[in-house]
Motif scaffolding. Structure first.
Motif, mmCIF file in Angstrom:
data_model
loop_
_atom_site.group_PDB
_atom_site.id
_atom_site.type_symbol
_atom_site.label_atom_id
_atom_site.label_comp_id
_atom_site.label_asym_id
_atom_site.label_seq_id
_atom_site.Cartn_x
_atom_site.Cartn_y
_atom_site.Cartn_z
ATOM 1 N N SER A 20 0.859 -1.188 0.000
ATOM 2 C CA SER A 20 0.000 0.000 0.000
ATOM 3 C C SER A 20 0.887 1.226 0.000
ATOM 4 O O SER A 20 2.018 1.183 0.468
ATOM 5 C CB SER A 20 -0.934 0.006 1.212
ATOM 6 O OG SER A 20 -0.201 0.172 2.407
ATOM 7 N N ALA A 26 -2.982 0.429 -3.915
ATOM 8 C CA ALA A 26 -2.360 -0.813 -3.450
ATOM 9 C C ALA A 26 -2.024 -1.621 -4.704
ATOM 10 O O ALA A 26 -2.716 -1.520 -5.722
ATOM 11 C CB ALA A 26 -3.304 -1.598 -2.542
ATOM 12 N N LEU A 47 -3.134 5.474 1.897
ATOM 13 C CA LEU A 47 -3.644 4.252 2.520
ATOM 14 C C LEU A 47 -2.983 4.043 3.876
ATOM 15 O O LEU A 47 -1.823 4.384 4.076
ATOM 16 C CB LEU A 47 -3.367 3.035 1.642
ATOM 17 C CG LEU A 47 -4.090 2.964 0.310
ATOM 18 C CD1 LEU A 47 -3.824 1.623 -0.364
ATOM 19 C CD2 LEU A 47 -5.580 3.171 0.474
ATOM 20 N N ALA A 50 -2.963 -2.479 3.592
ATOM 21 C CA ALA A 50 -3.644 -3.451 2.748
ATOM 22 C C ALA A 50 -3.322 -4.833 3.295
ATOM 23 O O ALA A 50 -2.159 -5.117 3.604
ATOM 24 C CB ALA A 50 -3.190 -3.327 1.294
ATOM 25 N N THR A 61 -8.380 -2.885 1.935
ATOM 26 C CA THR A 61 -7.566 -1.679 2.032
ATOM 27 C C THR A 61 -8.303 -0.659 2.891
ATOM 28 O O THR A 61 -9.531 -0.638 2.915
ATOM 29 C CB THR A 61 -7.277 -1.069 0.644
ATOM 30 O OG1 THR A 61 -8.519 -0.756 -0.007
ATOM 31 C CG2 THR A 61 -6.443 -2.010 -0.219
#
Length: 188
Positions: A20, A26, A47, A50, A61
């Motif tokens: 990520s 991702a 993010l 993930a 995610t």
């Protein structure tokens, strides 16, 4: 990636990796060849992580956009989305039974998305500050959340109740890992 990689994780059979990034994407990789297989795009902002489902069929995610997304590993398509979290998400964990995804938030609370019902369980709120790491025990009955305030909370997933707190003096907890037999906790 256009920005820094934040997390990376192997699938349970070690044939795939998911990473990520700060750029909001991702990527699923072939762990043997290093070839990029799928790019997962949909979050608005960085993010938090993930993670693979235990069977490797899905990737979950979570981002600072306050959403959790479930993706097909094979096709790279978004299957489901959960919105409405109380703050930017800072950590994520998939339960070993494959039925739940937990997220920790910068505001110190955690939520568990029940994948069988599609609903979020009651908010888990302790006194620990931003949640930096989390894991489910091997039987999926307990969720542990940790923070930079050196506090680890253990939550009963049956009734979403806090049942144990550990206070450490480490200068902040950034990582947690539980041995596969469930008897040893590593803290970093």
């Amino acid at each position: 990636y256009k920005r820094q990689i934040l997390t990376i994780e192997f699938s349970h059979n070690d044939d795939l990796l998911v990473s990520s990034s700060w750029d909001g994407t991702a990527i699923i990789w072939d762990a043997i060849t290093g070839r990029k297989l799928k790019k997962l795009k949909g979050h608005k902002g960085p993010l938090a992580g993930a993670v693979f489902s235990p069977d490797g069929k899905f990737v979950a995610t979570a981002g600072v956009d306050k959403t959790v997304r479930l993706w097909s590993t094979k096709r790279g398509r978004q299957k489901r989305i959960s919105r409405g979290y109380s703050g930017p998400i800072s950590s994520i964990a998939y339960s070993p039974d494959g039925k739940s995804v937990a997220v920790g938030m910068k505001n110190g609370s955690a939520r568990v998305w029940d994948l069988t019902t599609g609903k979020k369980r009651p908010r888990l709120k302790g006194d620990q500050g931003m949640i930096t790491a989390m894991f489910f025990t091997t039987n999926s009955r307990t969720l542990a959340t940790a923070s930079r305030k050196d506090i680890i909370h253990f939550w009963d997933m049956e009734d979403s109740a806090l049942y144990h707190t550990e206070k450490k003096k480490l200068g902040g907890i950034n990582a947690l890992a539980l041995s596969t037999d469930g008897r040893t906790l590593a803290i970093g």
